[in-house]
Write a protein that holds these residues in place. Structure first.
Motif, PDB file in Angstrom:
ATOM      1  N   ALA A   9       0.837  -1.205   0.000  1.00 27.88           N
ATOM      2  CA  ALA A   9       0.000   0.000   0.000  1.00 27.88           C
ATOM      3  C   ALA A   9       0.872   1.255   0.000  1.00 27.88           C
ATOM      4  CB  ALA A   9      -0.936  -0.001   1.200  1.00 27.88           C
ATOM      5  N   ALA A  10       1.947   1.212   0.768  1.00 28.38           N
ATOM      6  CA  ALA A  10       2.852   2.373   0.808  1.00 28.38           C
ATOM      7  C   ALA A  10       3.509   2.584  -0.557  1.00 28.38           C
ATOM      8  CB  ALA A  10       3.919   2.170   1.879  1.00 28.38           C
ATOM      9  N   GLN A  11       3.926   1.512  -1.192  1.00 30.39           N
ATOM     10  CA  GLN A  11       4.532   1.630  -2.522  1.00 30.39           C
ATOM     11  C   GLN A  11       3.526   2.136  -3.535  1.00 30.39           C
ATOM     12  OE1 GLN A  11       6.198  -2.293  -3.118  1.00 30.39           O
ATOM     13  NE2 GLN A  11       8.194  -1.674  -2.322  1.00 30.39           N
ATOM     14  N   GLN A  12       2.287   1.666  -3.447  1.00 22.88           N
ATOM     15  CA  GLN A  12       1.242   2.128  -4.360  1.00 22.88           C
ATOM     16  C   GLN A  12       0.978   3.621  -4.169  1.00 22.88           C
ATOM     17  OE1 GLN A  12      -0.272   0.344  -6.866  1.00 22.88           O
ATOM     18  NE2 GLN A  12      -1.089   2.330  -7.444  1.00 22.88           N
ATOM     19  N   ALA A  13       0.952   4.054  -2.923  1.00 24.33           N
ATOM     20  CA  ALA A  13       0.742   5.479  -2.633  1.00 24.33           C
ATOM     21  C   ALA A  13       1.888   6.312  -3.185  1.00 24.33           C
ATOM     22  CB  ALA A  13       0.598   5.689  -1.131  1.00 24.33           C
ATOM     23  N   GLN A  14       3.112   5.815  -3.052  1.00 26.62           N
ATOM     24  CA  GLN A  14       4.264   6.532  -3.589  1.00 26.62           C
ATOM     25  C   GLN A  14       4.219   6.601  -5.110  1.00 26.62           C
ATOM     26  OE1 GLN A  14       7.535   4.440  -1.785  1.00 26.62           O
ATOM     27  NE2 GLN A  14       7.455   5.667   0.087  1.00 26.62           N
ATOM     28  N   LEU A  15       3.811   5.519  -5.755  1.00 23.83           N
ATOM     29  CA  LEU A  15       3.668   5.535  -7.216  1.00 23.83           C
ATOM     30  C   LEU A  15       2.590   6.520  -7.652  1.00 23.83           C
ATOM     31  CD1 LEU A  15       4.024   1.791  -8.277  1.00 23.83           C
ATOM     32  CD2 LEU A  15       5.530   3.690  -8.883  1.00 23.83           C
ATOM     33  N   ASN A  16       1.479   6.527  -6.937  1.00 23.21           N
ATOM     34  CA  ASN A  16       0.411   7.469  -7.263  1.00 23.21           C
ATOM     35  C   ASN A  16       0.902   8.908  -7.132  1.00 23.21           C
ATOM     36  OD1 ASN A  16      -1.372   5.381  -7.771  1.00 23.21           O
ATOM     37  ND2 ASN A  16      -2.328   5.472  -5.765  1.00 23.21           N
ATOM     38  N   THR A  17       1.665   9.172  -6.079  1.00 22.53           N
ATOM     39  CA  THR A  17       2.228  10.513  -5.882  1.00 22.53           C
ATOM     40  C   THR A  17       3.190  10.855  -7.020  1.00 22.53           C
ATOM     41  OG1 THR A  17       2.012  10.320  -3.492  1.00 22.53           O
ATOM     42  CG2 THR A  17       3.558  11.970  -4.310  1.00 22.53           C
ATOM     43  N   LEU A  18       4.040   9.914  -7.370  1.00 24.22           N
ATOM     44  CA  LEU A  18       5.001  10.137  -8.456  1.00 24.22           C
ATOM     45  C   LEU A  18       4.286  10.440  -9.767  1.00 24.22           C
ATOM     46  CD1 LEU A  18       7.956  10.073  -9.457  1.00 24.22           C
ATOM     47  CD2 LEU A  18       7.624   7.639  -9.898  1.00 24.22           C
ATOM     48  N   PHE A  19       3.272   9.661 -10.099  1.00 26.26           N
ATOM     49  CA  PHE A  19       2.534   9.913 -11.338  1.00 26.26           C
ATOM     50  C   PHE A  19       1.755  11.224 -11.260  1.00 26.26           C
ATOM     51  CE2 PHE A  19       2.814   5.148 -11.961  1.00 26.26           C
ATOM     52  CZ  PHE A  19       3.758   5.238 -12.953  1.00 26.26           C
ATOM     53  N   GLY A  20       1.288  11.559 -10.072  1.00 26.95           N
ATOM     54  CA  GLY A  20       0.623  12.853  -9.892  1.00 26.95           C
ATOM     55  C   GLY A  20       1.589  14.007 -10.145  1.00 26.95           C
TER      56      GLY A  20
END
Length: 176
Positions: A9-20
Motif C-alpha cells: 500500500a505504501a509503494q502504491q501510494a508513492q507511485l500514485n504521488t510520483l505519477f501525480g
C-alpha cells in the motif's frame, strides 16, 4: 513490523504521488507553452502593426512618436508575461509542496506505527531505549516542521519581492 500489505500500500501510494507529480509537471509545461504561443502571436501582430506605423510616418517627429509609443506597451506586456509565468510556477510549486507534505506526513505516521509495534515487543529493561527513540522521533519531527516553516516564509518573501520588482518595473515603463 510492517505487513506485506502495508508495504504494498505504501509503494502504491508513492507511485500514485510520483505519477501525480508527472501529470502536474506536464500540465504546467502545457500552460507555459500556451503562454508562449499567445505571447508570440501578440508580438508578431504588434511587430507588424509597429512596422506599418513606422513605414507610414511622414516625418522624423512622427517616426519618433511611433517608436516611443511602442516601447511602453511592450514593457507592460513583458511584465504581464513575467507575472503570468511566475503564477504558473508558483501554482505548480504549491501543488508539489502540498503533495510532498502529505507524503511526508504519511511516511511519518507509518514509521511511528512501526516503532509502536516494535516497542510492544521490547524486553523488560529496554524502556530507556524506547524513551530515547521516542524523544529522537519527536525532535526530528519538530526540526522538520521548523524547516517547513522557514521554507514557507522564504517563499513568501521571495514572492513578495518578485511582485514589488514587477510593480516597480511596470510603473517605470509607464513613466517613460
Amino acid at each position: 513490523m510492517l505487513t506485506v500489505e502495508q508495504i504494498a500500500a505504501a509503494q502504491q501510494a508513492q507511485l500514485n504521488t510520483l505519477f501525480g507529480f508527472g501529470a502536474k509537471a506536464v500540465e504546467s509545461a502545457e500552460k507555459v507553452i500556451e503562454l508562449n504561443l499567445q505571447a508570440s502571436k501578440a508580438l508578431l501582430a504588434d511587430s507588424a502593426e509597429y512596422t506599418k506605423s513606422l513605414l507610414s510616418a511622414k516625418d522624423a517627429q512622427e517616426f519618433l512618436k511611433v517608436q516611443t509609443g511602442f516601447v511602453q506597451p511592450l514593457a507592460e506586456k513583458s511584465a504581464a508575461y513575467g507575472r503570468h509565468l511566475y503564477d504558473i510556477a508558483a501554482g505548480a510549486n504549491a501543488e508539489f509542496t502540498q503533495a510532498a507534505e502529505a507524503q511526508t506526513a504519511s511516511a511519518q505516521k507509518q514509521f511511528a506505527s512501526a516503532v509502536e509495534a516494535a516497542v510492544k515487543n521490547v524486553p523488560q529493561g529496554g524502556e530507556a531505549a524506547v524513551a530515547a527513540l521516542k524523544n529522537a522521533m519527536t525532535g526530528a519531527n519538530s526540526a522538520f516542521e521548523q524547516v517547513q516553516k522557514v521554507v514557507k516564509q522564504a517563499t513568501e518573501v521571495a514572492e513578495s519581492n518578485f511582485k514589488a520588482v514587477t510593480a516597480t518595473a511596470t510603473k517605470a515603463a509607464k513613466a517613460k
